[in-house]
Design an enzyme around this catalytic site. Structure first.
Site, PDB file in Angstrom:
ATOM      1  N   ASP A  23      10.562   1.929  -2.615  1.00  0.00           N
ATOM      2  CA  ASP A  23       9.105   1.650  -3.294  1.00  0.00           C
ATOM      3  C   ASP A  23       9.255   1.108  -4.335  1.00  0.00           C
ATOM      4  OD1 ASP A  23       6.459  -0.033  -2.468  1.00  0.00           O
ATOM      5  OD2 ASP A  23       5.063   1.899  -2.335  1.00  0.00           O
ATOM      6  N   HIS A  69       5.990  -2.958  -3.174  1.00  0.00           N
ATOM      7  CA  HIS A  69       5.239  -4.086  -1.614  1.00  0.00           C
ATOM      8  C   HIS A  69       4.601  -4.676  -2.703  1.00  0.00           C
ATOM      9  CE1 HIS A  69       2.534  -0.252  -1.990  1.00  0.00           C
ATOM     10  NE2 HIS A  69       1.984  -0.827  -2.109  1.00  0.00           N
ATOM     11  N   GLY A  90      -5.589  -1.855  -4.417  1.00  0.00           N
ATOM     12  CA  GLY A  90      -5.331  -2.794  -5.478  1.00  0.00           C
ATOM     13  C   GLY A  90      -4.329  -1.443  -6.411  1.00  0.00           C
ATOM     14  N   ASN A  91      -4.631  -0.512  -6.462  1.00  0.00           N
ATOM     15  CA  ASN A  91      -3.879   0.267  -7.352  1.00  0.00           C
ATOM     16  C   ASN A  91      -2.664   0.876  -7.308  1.00  0.00           C
ATOM     17  OD1 ASN A  91      -7.237   2.726  -7.172  1.00  0.00           O
ATOM     18  ND2 ASN A  91      -5.794   1.517  -8.818  1.00  0.00           N
ATOM     19  N   SER A  92      -1.689   0.009  -6.013  1.00  0.00           N
ATOM     20  CA  SER A  92      -0.383   0.444  -5.852  1.00  0.00           C
ATOM     21  C   SER A  92       0.109   0.262  -7.315  1.00  0.00           C
ATOM     22  CB  SER A  92      -0.094  -0.930  -4.925  1.00  0.00           C
ATOM     23  OG  SER A  92      -0.619  -0.015  -3.812  1.00  0.00           O
ATOM     24  N   GLY A 127      25.928   5.938   8.820  1.00  0.00           N
ATOM     25  CA  GLY A 127      26.298   4.834   9.981  1.00  0.00           C
ATOM     26  C   GLY A 127      25.264   6.082  11.583  1.00  0.00           C
ATOM     27  N   VAL A 128      24.840   6.796  11.075  1.00  0.00           N
ATOM     28  CA  VAL A 128      24.550   7.777  11.944  1.00  0.00           C
ATOM     29  C   VAL A 128      22.583   7.220  12.297  1.00  0.00           C
ATOM     30  CG1 VAL A 128      26.288   9.779  12.302  1.00  0.00           C
ATOM     31  CG2 VAL A 128      23.857   9.627  10.804  1.00  0.00           C
TER      32      VAL A 128
END
Length: 517
Positions: free
Chosen positions: A167, A137, A240-242, A298-299
């Site tokens: 992520d 992100h 900002g720590n991400s 596909g469930v």
């Protein structure tokens, strides 16, 4: 609320990204590596207990921070944002939807360049030749990426690869003599062990915080939790720590900070890190230039609750993933899986939760045959399903132009039809589909009113919900719904399982039955 670190857009003020720490160089410790490689940062630890703090801890973490800090980086990005159509002007920082028109400019040029929002995050070198780990992100959709190092240099970076589901992302800068750190996959931190985070909170640059492992195996109640058992830490992490790392007491990278839980948006001591075992596997694949491919059934499913188990007439102790709906012509449908099935095992491995099913399928290679054991009509059955390639998140979860998955209907409901268990339901006409923004391919009866104090109201069933099945029977009229509920009551069920569609999402819910109708 849970705050995954995201961009705060604003033309003038820019944006600062989420949680995390910025790491330092690759760390060695007794028994873990034979010897240090060139450029590798080495922290010493006394022989013996793997997580016993060295002499002096926790009086100071200065030596650890000093050793790993050279591998810590700040990440700055520019991301395009849509301008309001038809008007040029100045965007007010922090209020991305509010624009002050520029004097004398009423129409925007059709080929005008998009505005760029500034963003900031954290990352850390994991190789001498310039590979850096951060959060997806932080860099998703970035037009430009720059890396600021502790020695003052600013370098241009390119995106190597990213994985939305965990992520995680890898970027790269040019060079071959960077201080770096490495993931410790074998580390098994306990609740109560010390951790240190180093990162770029609020764009301030290298900042160190310390705390402990607060919990393990956390589920963040979002799609990433299907692939990640998060570490919970109380070292302060902020916007900002991400993308920065979590270190243990010896400077080993045991996680990548990704999210915080906060009612205010700031740190309240509840942060979440992607464990090193998950991060190492994903980033290795990304560094090799590979796309992360996962198996797909596909469930739509969820962890079966006790109420749902009772509604299905299953005995106590049965656990599994309850299938809400099946994608038409998908692998599950082709293999014979149906809505209301309860999957209890895949390839002989027990499945007790929805996330366990997701991981079992995701770990399969595309084309693998999966032996799926399930409960249907009270009996255990086995079907064979061939795993397909999981589509992208954008394909699976489309959004509108504003990023909303399912806009809420703006027109109030009009009560009509039969009342069953506190629900006023009507046949699903074209007018009601339009009123409640229901897709044309959805069938059933629509809820137009929910009685106060009813079991349905207590369960939060909203007006505009479509009920398509009840007690394993298709429902197309209010009378069919009533007959199905009466049958469930006659069978001694304490609740009835309903297949419902609300705001574009299909799911199974257990509606507790009243003592008398």
């Amino acid at each position: 609320m849970l705050k995954r670190k995201e961009f705060i857009l604003g033309a003038a003020a820019g944006l600062i990204v989420a949680a995390g720490a910025t790491a330092g160089g690759v760390i060695s410790w007794p028994g873990a590596h034979a010897e240090a490689r060139p450029g590798q940062l080495v922290a010493s630890a006394g022989a013996g207990l793997a997580f016993a703090p060295p002499q002096g801890a926790p009086l100071s973490f200065a030596d650890i921070v000093q050793q790993v800090a050279p591998a810590v980086v700040q990440i700055e990005v520019e991301t395009p944002v849509e301008r309001p159509q038809g008007i040029q002007g100045f965007q007010i920082p922090g209020l991305p939807g509010l624009v002050i028109p520029s004097p004398g400019q009423q129409q925007e040029e059709p080929d005008a360049e998009p505005q760029l929002a500034q963003g900031a995050g954290s990352g850390f070198f994991i190789s001498r030749d310039g590979y850096i780990v951060t959060n997806n992100h932080v860099v998703a959709n970035a037009k430009s990426i720059k890396v600021k190092m502790t020695d003052g240099r600013t370098l241009d970076a390119t995106l190597v690869g990213r994985d939305e589901n965990t992520d995680l992302a890898v970027i790269k800068v040019q060079g071959d003599d960077f201080k770096f750190v490495s993931f410790e996959e074998q580390a098994d931190p306990r609740v109560g062990d010390w951790v240190v985070a180093v990162g770029n909170p609020f764009g301030l640059g290298g900042t160190a915080t310390a705390g402990i492992v607060s919990a393990r195996g956390r589920d963040l109640q979002d799609r990433s939790s299907a692939y990640v058992d998060y570490l919970q830490i109380d070292a302060a992490i902020n916007r900002g720590n991400s993308g920065g790392p979590t270190f243990d007491i010896y400077g080993r990278v045991i996680g990548v900070n990704s999210a915080i839980f906060s009612p205010t948006g700031g740190s309240v001591g509840i942060g979440f890190a992607i464990p090193a075992s998950t991060a190492k596997s994903i980033t290795d694949q990304l560094m090799r230039g590979g796309n992360i491919e996962r198996g797909y059934l596909g469930v739509s499913m969820k962890t079966m609750s006790d109420d749902e188990r009772a509604a299905l007439g299953l005995p106590e102790g049965v656990k599994g993933a309850l299938i809400n709906s099946v994608t038409p012509d998908g692998p599950a449908e082709k293999g014979g899986i149906r809505a209301e099935d309860v999957i209890v095992a895949v390839n002989g491995q027990a499945v007790e939760t929805g996330n366990a099913l997701t991981r079992a399928v995701a770990n399969a290679r595309v084309g693998d045959e999966l032996r799926v054991e399930l409960m249907r009509d009270g009996r255990r059955q086995t079907v064979t399903v061939r795993a397909a390639k999981r589509p992208s998140e954008a394909e699976l979860y489309p959004t509108d132009e504003e990023g909303n998955a399912n806009p809420s209907p703006a027109v109030p409901a009009v009560p009509s039809g039969l009342t069953v268990e506190g629900l006023s339901v009507s046949p699903l006409t074209a007018a009601l589909k339009s009123r409640y923004s229901i897709a044309n391919d959805v069938s059933g009866v629509v809820v137009t009113q929910v009685a106060r104090g009813s079991k349905a109201a207590q369960g939060g069933l909203p007006v505009g919900t479509v009920i398509s099945r009840a007690f394993s029977r298709p429902v197309n009229t209010p009378q069919e719904l009533k007959a199905a509920i009466d049958a469930a009551r006659a069978a001694g069920r304490p609740s009835v399982l309903l297949q419902v569609t609300a705001q574009g999402t299909t799911a199974l819910i257990a509606l507790e039955l009243s003592k008398s109708e």
